[in-house]
Structure formats: C-alpha cells, structure tokens
Write a protein that holds these residues in place. Structure first.
Motif, PDB file in Angstrom:
ATOM      1  N   LYS A  44       0.834  -1.203   0.000  1.00  0.00           N
ATOM      2  CA  LYS A  44       0.000   0.000   0.000  1.00  0.00           C
ATOM      3  C   LYS A  44       0.866   1.250   0.000  1.00  0.00           C
ATOM      4  O   LYS A  44       0.569   2.224  -0.696  1.00  0.00           O
ATOM      5  CB  LYS A  44      -0.927   0.009   1.218  1.00  0.00           C
ATOM      6  CG  LYS A  44      -2.092  -0.937   1.097  1.00  0.00           C
ATOM      7  CD  LYS A  44      -2.982  -0.888   2.336  1.00  0.00           C
ATOM      8  CE  LYS A  44      -4.167  -1.825   2.213  1.00  0.00           C
ATOM      9  NZ  LYS A  44      -5.017  -1.813   3.421  1.00  0.00           N
ATOM     10  N   MET A  45       1.957   1.223   0.765  1.00  0.00           N
ATOM     11  CA  MET A  45       2.864   2.376   0.791  1.00  0.00           C
ATOM     12  C   MET A  45       3.527   2.565  -0.571  1.00  0.00           C
ATOM     13  O   MET A  45       3.676   3.698  -1.050  1.00  0.00           O
ATOM     14  CB  MET A  45       3.918   2.202   1.892  1.00  0.00           C
ATOM     15  CG  MET A  45       3.327   2.313   3.282  1.00  0.00           C
ATOM     16  SD  MET A  45       4.431   2.162   4.726  1.00  0.00           S
ATOM     17  CE  MET A  45       5.964   1.626   4.145  1.00  0.00           C
ATOM     18  N   GLU A  46       3.905   1.466  -1.218  1.00  0.00           N
ATOM     19  CA  GLU A  46       4.502   1.567  -2.549  1.00  0.00           C
ATOM     20  C   GLU A  46       3.499   2.119  -3.558  1.00  0.00           C
ATOM     21  O   GLU A  46       3.865   2.922  -4.422  1.00  0.00           O
ATOM     22  CB  GLU A  46       5.011   0.196  -3.000  1.00  0.00           C
ATOM     23  CG  GLU A  46       6.258  -0.256  -2.279  1.00  0.00           C
ATOM     24  CD  GLU A  46       6.740  -1.608  -2.768  1.00  0.00           C
ATOM     25  OE1 GLU A  46       6.489  -1.957  -3.940  1.00  0.00           O
ATOM     26  OE2 GLU A  46       7.371  -2.319  -1.967  1.00  0.00           O
ATOM     27  N   ILE A  47       2.255   1.701  -3.462  1.00  0.00           N
ATOM     28  CA  ILE A  47       1.212   2.208  -4.359  1.00  0.00           C
ATOM     29  C   ILE A  47       1.041   3.708  -4.164  1.00  0.00           C
ATOM     30  O   ILE A  47       0.944   4.465  -5.141  1.00  0.00           O
ATOM     31  CB  ILE A  47      -0.124   1.462  -4.132  1.00  0.00           C
ATOM     32  CG1 ILE A  47      -0.012   0.034  -4.660  1.00  0.00           C
ATOM     33  CG2 ILE A  47      -1.285   2.194  -4.789  1.00  0.00           C
ATOM     34  CD1 ILE A  47      -1.166  -0.866  -4.273  1.00  0.00           C
ATOM     35  N   GLU A  48       1.028   4.153  -2.919  1.00  0.00           N
ATOM     36  CA  GLU A  48       0.890   5.586  -2.653  1.00  0.00           C
ATOM     37  C   GLU A  48       2.072   6.361  -3.223  1.00  0.00           C
ATOM     38  O   GLU A  48       1.898   7.447  -3.790  1.00  0.00           O
ATOM     39  CB  GLU A  48       0.749   5.842  -1.144  1.00  0.00           C
ATOM     40  CG  GLU A  48      -0.574   5.393  -0.561  1.00  0.00           C
ATOM     41  CD  GLU A  48      -1.769   6.021  -1.250  1.00  0.00           C
ATOM     42  OE1 GLU A  48      -1.761   7.244  -1.502  1.00  0.00           O
ATOM     43  OE2 GLU A  48      -2.720   5.268  -1.560  1.00  0.00           O
ATOM     44  N   GLU A  49       3.267   5.802  -3.092  1.00  0.00           N
ATOM     45  CA  GLU A  49       4.450   6.455  -3.652  1.00  0.00           C
ATOM     46  C   GLU A  49       4.350   6.522  -5.176  1.00  0.00           C
ATOM     47  O   GLU A  49       4.658   7.556  -5.781  1.00  0.00           O
ATOM     48  CB  GLU A  49       5.718   5.698  -3.231  1.00  0.00           C
ATOM     49  CG  GLU A  49       6.993   6.294  -3.766  1.00  0.00           C
ATOM     50  CD  GLU A  49       7.294   7.687  -3.247  1.00  0.00           C
ATOM     51  OE1 GLU A  49       7.968   8.443  -3.977  1.00  0.00           O
ATOM     52  OE2 GLU A  49       6.842   8.024  -2.136  1.00  0.00           O
ATOM     53  N   LEU A  50       3.892   5.458  -5.802  1.00  0.00           N
ATOM     54  CA  LEU A  50       3.719   5.465  -7.255  1.00  0.00           C
ATOM     55  C   LEU A  50       2.668   6.484  -7.684  1.00  0.00           C
ATOM     56  O   LEU A  50       2.837   7.173  -8.696  1.00  0.00           O
ATOM     57  CB  LEU A  50       3.339   4.069  -7.750  1.00  0.00           C
ATOM     58  CG  LEU A  50       4.464   3.035  -7.742  1.00  0.00           C
ATOM     59  CD1 LEU A  50       3.897   1.658  -8.044  1.00  0.00           C
ATOM     60  CD2 LEU A  50       5.540   3.398  -8.741  1.00  0.00           C
ATOM     61  N   LYS A  51       1.597   6.602  -6.913  1.00  0.00           N
ATOM     62  CA  LYS A  51       0.571   7.604  -7.224  1.00  0.00           C
ATOM     63  C   LYS A  51       1.156   9.008  -7.170  1.00  0.00           C
ATOM     64  O   LYS A  51       0.860   9.850  -8.035  1.00  0.00           O
ATOM     65  CB  LYS A  51      -0.600   7.501  -6.248  1.00  0.00           C
ATOM     66  CG  LYS A  51      -1.510   6.329  -6.493  1.00  0.00           C
ATOM     67  CD  LYS A  51      -2.636   6.297  -5.459  1.00  0.00           C
ATOM     68  CE  LYS A  51      -3.558   5.127  -5.628  1.00  0.00           C
ATOM     69  NZ  LYS A  51      -4.631   5.088  -4.597  1.00  0.00           N
TER      70      LYS A  51
END
Length: 64
Positions: A44-51
């Motif tokens: 989830k943290m990686e997804i937020e960073e990608l966003k």
C-alpha cells in the motif's frame, strides 16, 4: 478395568498429539497472517508512492 484405563490413556495421548498439531497449525497461520499483513502494508505504501510519482509526472506534463 485395566483395558479401560489403557484405552483412556491411549485416547488421551492421541488427543494431546492432535491438540499439539492444532496449536502448531494455528501458530503457523498466525505467523503467516502477520507476514501477509506486513506485506500488504508495504505494498500500500509503494502504491501511494507510485501515485505521487504519477501525479508529479502529470503535473510536469501539464506545465510543459
């Protein structure tokens, strides 16, 4: 009488083994759950960073 006591003893031994195996299984499942929960949090943290990175790229493109 001895046969009854022996059968109770054998039943108790099998119950103890089954209970021990159950505890081991439950412990393993709890450990796996914790690991999956941690991995999910990291994803989830990686997804937020990608966003955020995508938003930066979109903003940069719009400024050009």
């Amino acid at each position: 009488m001895n046969k009854i006591l022996l059968s109770i003893l054998i039943t108790g031994i099998f119950s103890a083994c089954s209970n021990s195996e159950l505890k081991t299984t439950v412990f393993s499942q709890k450990q796996e759950y914790k690991l999956l929960k941690t991995e999910t949090r990291e994803l989830k943290m990686e997804i937020e960073e990608l966003k955020r990175e995508i938003q930066k790229l979109a903003d940069f493109k719009n400024e050009s």
